[in-house]
Design a protein around this motif. Structure first.
Motif, PDB file in Angstrom:
ATOM      1  N   UNK A   6       0.806  -1.221   0.000  1.00  0.00           N
ATOM      2  CA  UNK A   6       0.000   0.000   0.000  1.00  0.00           C
ATOM      3  C   UNK A   6       0.842   1.275   0.000  1.00  0.00           C
ATOM      4  N   UNK A   7       1.952   1.261   0.734  1.00  0.00           N
ATOM      5  CA  UNK A   7       2.807   2.446   0.776  1.00  0.00           C
ATOM      6  C   UNK A   7       3.505   2.662  -0.562  1.00  0.00           C
ATOM      7  N   UNK A   8       3.898   1.571  -1.227  1.00  0.00           N
ATOM      8  CA  UNK A   8       4.472   1.714  -2.575  1.00  0.00           C
ATOM      9  C   UNK A   8       3.465   2.356  -3.519  1.00  0.00           C
ATOM     10  N   UNK A   9       2.199   1.975  -3.393  1.00  0.00           N
ATOM     11  CA  UNK A   9       1.158   2.570  -4.229  1.00  0.00           C
ATOM     12  C   UNK A   9       1.009   4.059  -3.934  1.00  0.00           C
ATOM     13  N   UNK A  46      -5.295   5.750  -4.774  1.00  0.00           N
ATOM     14  CA  UNK A  46      -5.724   6.228  -3.454  1.00  0.00           C
ATOM     15  C   UNK A  46      -6.720   5.248  -2.846  1.00  0.00           C
ATOM     16  N   UNK A  47      -7.687   4.805  -3.650  1.00  0.00           N
ATOM     17  CA  UNK A  47      -8.645   3.822  -3.154  1.00  0.00           C
ATOM     18  C   UNK A  47      -7.977   2.466  -2.928  1.00  0.00           C
ATOM     19  N   UNK A  67      -0.145   8.821   3.138  1.00  0.00           N
ATOM     20  CA  UNK A  67      -1.374   8.734   2.345  1.00  0.00           C
ATOM     21  C   UNK A  67      -2.143  10.057   2.285  1.00  0.00           C
ATOM     22  N   UNK A  68      -2.464  10.698   3.413  1.00  0.00           N
ATOM     23  CA  UNK A  68      -3.180  11.975   3.319  1.00  0.00           C
ATOM     24  C   UNK A  68      -2.344  13.079   2.684  1.00  0.00           C
ATOM     25  N   UNK A  69      -1.020  13.019   2.861  1.00  0.00           N
ATOM     26  CA  UNK A  69      -0.151  14.007   2.213  1.00  0.00           C
ATOM     27  C   UNK A  69      -0.243  13.870   0.692  1.00  0.00           C
ATOM     28  N   UNK A  70      -0.198  12.628   0.199  1.00  0.00           N
ATOM     29  CA  UNK A  70      -0.303  12.387  -1.235  1.00  0.00           C
ATOM     30  C   UNK A  70      -1.651  12.849  -1.774  1.00  0.00           C
ATOM     31  N   UNK A  71      -2.724  12.601  -1.017  1.00  0.00           N
ATOM     32  CA  UNK A  71      -4.059  13.027  -1.445  1.00  0.00           C
ATOM     33  C   UNK A  71      -4.130  14.540  -1.601  1.00  0.00           C
ATOM     34  N   UNK A 137     -15.589  12.832  -3.499  1.00  0.00           N
ATOM     35  CA  UNK A 137     -16.084  12.256  -4.760  1.00  0.00           C
ATOM     36  C   UNK A 137     -16.453  13.363  -5.744  1.00  0.00           C
ATOM     37  N   UNK A 138     -17.209  14.357  -5.288  1.00  0.00           N
ATOM     38  CA  UNK A 138     -17.614  15.469  -6.146  1.00  0.00           C
ATOM     39  C   UNK A 138     -16.403  16.224  -6.668  1.00  0.00           C
TER      40      UNK A 138
END
Length: 204
Positions: A6-9, A46-47, A67-71, A137-138
């Motif tokens: 997951x972290x690689x993704x 992300x999903x 993860x939140x940083x990438x988002x 989503x929007x």
């Protein structure tokens, strides 16, 4: 430190950002479609990384941080690209800039709020709500539409305006969800609830 799948993704999602920026500006036929595909691929990871982390129990402190940083990087960079490409489009550019400022400002504010709540051991008080997920989503749908139509071709102007409208709706939901998090934390911010000792930082 061992990096799990997951972290690689998540790292792959971060690496896709400069690719999207380059493709966004390259003057070749279909560059806008290609940039949108790169964005959708990043959104899919992300999903996927979250799904795999839960399904395979592959959580890690580094992954929870990244993860939140990438988002937020993905959304902010895309908004900056769109604002820059529409800065001379009159009211349309103004609406784009204001909406982008609202979205980015909310992300910074809520991240700071969650970090502070985690420091005092009250991270659960500002957990993600349904309205926040709807906003995301929007926002993603709006950004894909606007990337595809960022040149505002006359033949697809209606689709561009749909993307604008969706982004404005996402901006309204951004304010709404931000107020939800603020209301949840308000008793502590006001001093009505006792602060608890921190048990370590959580993900933002």
């Amino acid at each position: 430190m061992r990096i799990n799948l997951p972290t690689w993704l998540t790292l792959f999602r971060v690496a896709l950002l400069p690719v999207m920026v380059v493709v966004f500006y390259l003057p070749f036929p279909g560059h806008n479609i290609t940039a949108a595909i790169v964005f959708v691929l990043a959104a899919f990871t992300d999903w996927l990384d979250g799904y795999l982390a839960r399904r395979m129990n592959l959580t890690s402190a580094f992954g929870a941080f990244l993860d939140p940083v990438a988002d937020k990087l993905m959304v902010a960079v895309t908004l900056f690209l769109l604002v820059e490409s529409h800065h001379s489009n009159g009211w349309s550019g103004v609406v784009m800039a204001v909406t982008a400022a609202v979205i980015v400002g909310r992300e910074i504010s809520v991240s700071a709020l969650r970090e502070w709540m985690a420091e005092i051991g009250m991270r659960a008080a500002v957990k993600v709500a349904f309205i926040g997920k709807l906003k995301t989503v929007m926002q993603m749908v709006a950004l894909v539409v606007l990337i595809v139509q960022h040149e505002k071709e006359a033949t697809a102007l209606r689709l561009y305006h749909i993307g604008e409208a969706l982004l404005v709706i996402a901006g309204v939901l951004t304010i709404w969800s931000g107020m939800y998090y603020l209301r949840a934390a308000w008793p502590i911010l006001r001093g009505d609830a006792p602060e608890q000792p921190s048990s370590g930082k959580g993900d933002a």
